[in-house]
Design a protein around this motif. Structure first.
Motif, PDB file in Angstrom:
ATOM      1  N   CYS A  74      40.060  22.646  75.785  1.00 14.20           N
ATOM      2  CA  CYS A  74      39.589  21.704  76.801  1.00 14.20           C
ATOM      3  C   CYS A  74      38.065  21.718  76.952  1.00 14.20           C
ATOM      4  CB  CYS A  74      40.256  21.979  78.141  1.00 14.20           C
ATOM      5  SG  CYS A  74      42.059  21.975  78.083  1.00 14.20           S
ATOM      6  N   GLY A  75      37.369  21.914  75.850  1.00 18.21           N
ATOM      7  CA  GLY A  75      35.919  21.844  75.874  1.00 18.21           C
ATOM      8  C   GLY A  75      35.206  23.081  76.365  1.00 18.21           C
ATOM      9  N   ARG A  76      35.922  24.178  76.521  1.00 18.85           N
ATOM     10  CA  ARG A  76      35.263  25.433  76.911  1.00 18.85           C
ATOM     11  C   ARG A  76      35.935  26.607  76.216  1.00 18.85           C
ATOM     12  NH1 ARG A  76      35.751  26.288  83.253  1.00 18.85           N
ATOM     13  NH2 ARG A  76      35.224  24.074  83.277  1.00 18.85           N
ATOM     14  N   CYS A  77      35.251  27.715  76.214  1.00 20.99           N
ATOM     15  CA  CYS A  77      35.810  28.933  75.620  1.00 20.99           C
ATOM     16  C   CYS A  77      36.450  29.762  76.733  1.00 20.99           C
ATOM     17  CB  CYS A  77      34.723  29.735  74.910  1.00 20.99           C
ATOM     18  SG  CYS A  77      35.364  31.246  74.121  1.00 20.99           S
ATOM     19  N   GLY A 105      49.959  26.427  75.168  1.00 20.39           N
ATOM     20  CA  GLY A 105      48.722  25.931  75.758  1.00 20.39           C
ATOM     21  C   GLY A 105      48.060  24.869  74.896  1.00 20.39           C
ATOM     22  N   LYS A 106      47.967  25.110  73.593  1.00 20.81           N
ATOM     23  CA  LYS A 106      47.351  24.143  72.695  1.00 20.81           C
ATOM     24  C   LYS A 106      48.248  22.913  72.494  1.00 20.81           C
ATOM     25  CE  LYS A 106      43.912  24.556  70.949  1.00 20.81           C
ATOM     26  NZ  LYS A 106      42.544  24.199  71.403  1.00 20.81           N
ATOM     27  N   PHE A 107      49.561  23.090  72.608  1.00 20.92           N
ATOM     28  CA  PHE A 107      50.472  21.948  72.580  1.00 20.92           C
ATOM     29  C   PHE A 107      50.193  21.012  73.748  1.00 20.92           C
ATOM     30  CE2 PHE A 107      54.305  20.206  74.596  1.00 20.92           C
ATOM     31  CZ  PHE A 107      54.734  19.319  73.612  1.00 20.92           C
ATOM     32  N   LEU A 133      46.912  32.094  80.670  1.00 24.20           N
ATOM     33  CA  LEU A 133      46.245  31.148  79.784  1.00 24.20           C
ATOM     34  C   LEU A 133      46.823  29.739  79.895  1.00 24.20           C
ATOM     35  CD1 LEU A 133      44.358  30.452  77.328  1.00 24.20           C
ATOM     36  CD2 LEU A 133      46.338  30.972  75.890  1.00 24.20           C
ATOM     37  N   VAL A 134      48.148  29.611  79.831  1.00 25.99           N
ATOM     38  CA  VAL A 134      48.764  28.282  79.798  1.00 25.99           C
ATOM     39  C   VAL A 134      48.481  27.524  81.092  1.00 25.99           C
ATOM     40  CG1 VAL A 134      50.901  27.006  79.472  1.00 25.99           C
ATOM     41  CG2 VAL A 134      50.559  29.151  78.243  1.00 25.99           C
ATOM     42  N   GLY A 135      48.609  28.211  82.220  1.00 19.47           N
ATOM     43  CA  GLY A 135      48.328  27.565  83.497  1.00 19.47           C
ATOM     44  C   GLY A 135      46.879  27.138  83.625  1.00 19.47           C
TER      45      GLY A 135
END
Length: 278
Positions: A74-77, A105-107, A133-135
């Motif tokens: 999402c544009g950030r690390c 998460g990437k899905f 991470l996913v949330g």
């Protein structure tokens, strides 16, 4: 699909069977899913035969011995703290990341970018959030997220939410205690969520009943459940499917629908919606 899309003749019977197995869209997910019907053992044979998880490397996207995991999303690390020392405690798996969490998460990110999911402004409850991470990714995609886990696992979860959801975030996230099988707090069910998500939540037969009780309590007619999990034990997943099919319609998202850079033969992903009462 029209015959013009194929250069070779197709048996009409096989085509009908394929159409029965695969649908476009289930719940609020607009991608292709392969429906899980009949005997769940057939799904296990198909899944293990197609993906052969035992022949692939585990933890392809994570390093569970590390105190920190970094992931671009999402544009950030994102920087996710882990607690490897807790992994040896019986029943504690959420102190480190697993591939299924990265994949899910990437899905979500890829599905939003390709228009297969709309998360902006949607209420999302994550079960067994673990490291969070996913949330966090769901919040960055615009969701109003409630990340949940058992009481003794909230400290690490809160730290990761605070460390990663700073500055300009399209959505927001809060952390709530939730033990599966217990009555859910009003914040979780009033109103019922648009989405319930979870990674690596199907890990023991003992937890299946409580997990499904919680999924039923959190699910309304407009709720879509998305679960990703590690393929460790076909008997446990089969048992989950057998019980879940009594109350839910279930479809598997084939890997062609995942983020192109985050696929693993050791992970499966399912979309579920609650059956309508007759």
């Amino acid at each position: 699909m029209s015959g013009a899309e194929y250069a070779e003749e197709v048996d009409p019977t096989e085509d009908e069977e394929e159409e029965e197995e695969t649908v476009i869209g289930l719940g609020s997910y607009k991608g292709k899913v392969r429906m899980v019907r009949g005997d769940p053992s057939d799904e296990m044979m198909l899944l293990w035969g197609l993906q052969q998880p035992t022949f692939s490397k585990p933890n392809a996207f994570v390093a569970q011995s590390s105190l920190n995991l970094s992931l671009d999303a999402c544009g950030r690390c994102l920087s996710i703290s882990q607690s490897p020392s807790s992994l040896g405690v019986p029943g504690v798996t959420g102190s480190v990341m697993w591939d299924s969490g990265i994949v899910l998460g990437k899905f979500l990110e890829n599905a939003v970018e390709t228009g297969l999911l709309v998360l902006q402004g949607k209420k999302v409850v994550e079960l067994g959030a673990g490291c969070g991470l996913v949330g966090c990714i769901a919040a960055l995609l615009g969701s109003q997220v409630i990340l949940t886990d058992m009481p003794d696992r909230l400290r690490l979860l809160k730290k990761n939410v605070e460390d990663n959801l700073y500055g300009d975030v399209r959505g927001y996230a809060t952390v709530n205690e939730l033990t599966w099988g217990d009555h859910a707090d009003s914040a979780l069910v009033e109103p019922l969520p648009d989405f319930v998500i979870g990674s690596d939540v199907i890990y023991s037969e003992e937890a299946v009943t409580d997990l499904l009780d919680t999924l039923l309590e959190l699910s309304g007619t407009q709720t879509t459940i998305i679960l990703a999990g590690e393929l460790r034990n076909d008997a446990i997943l089969e048992y989950f499917m057998e019980v879940a099919m009594e109350d839910f319609i279930i479809g598997r998202v084939d890997q062609e629908g995942w983020h192109p850079d985050y696929k693993s033969p050791r992970v499966a992903m399912y979309v579920m919606v609650k059956k309508l009462m007759p």
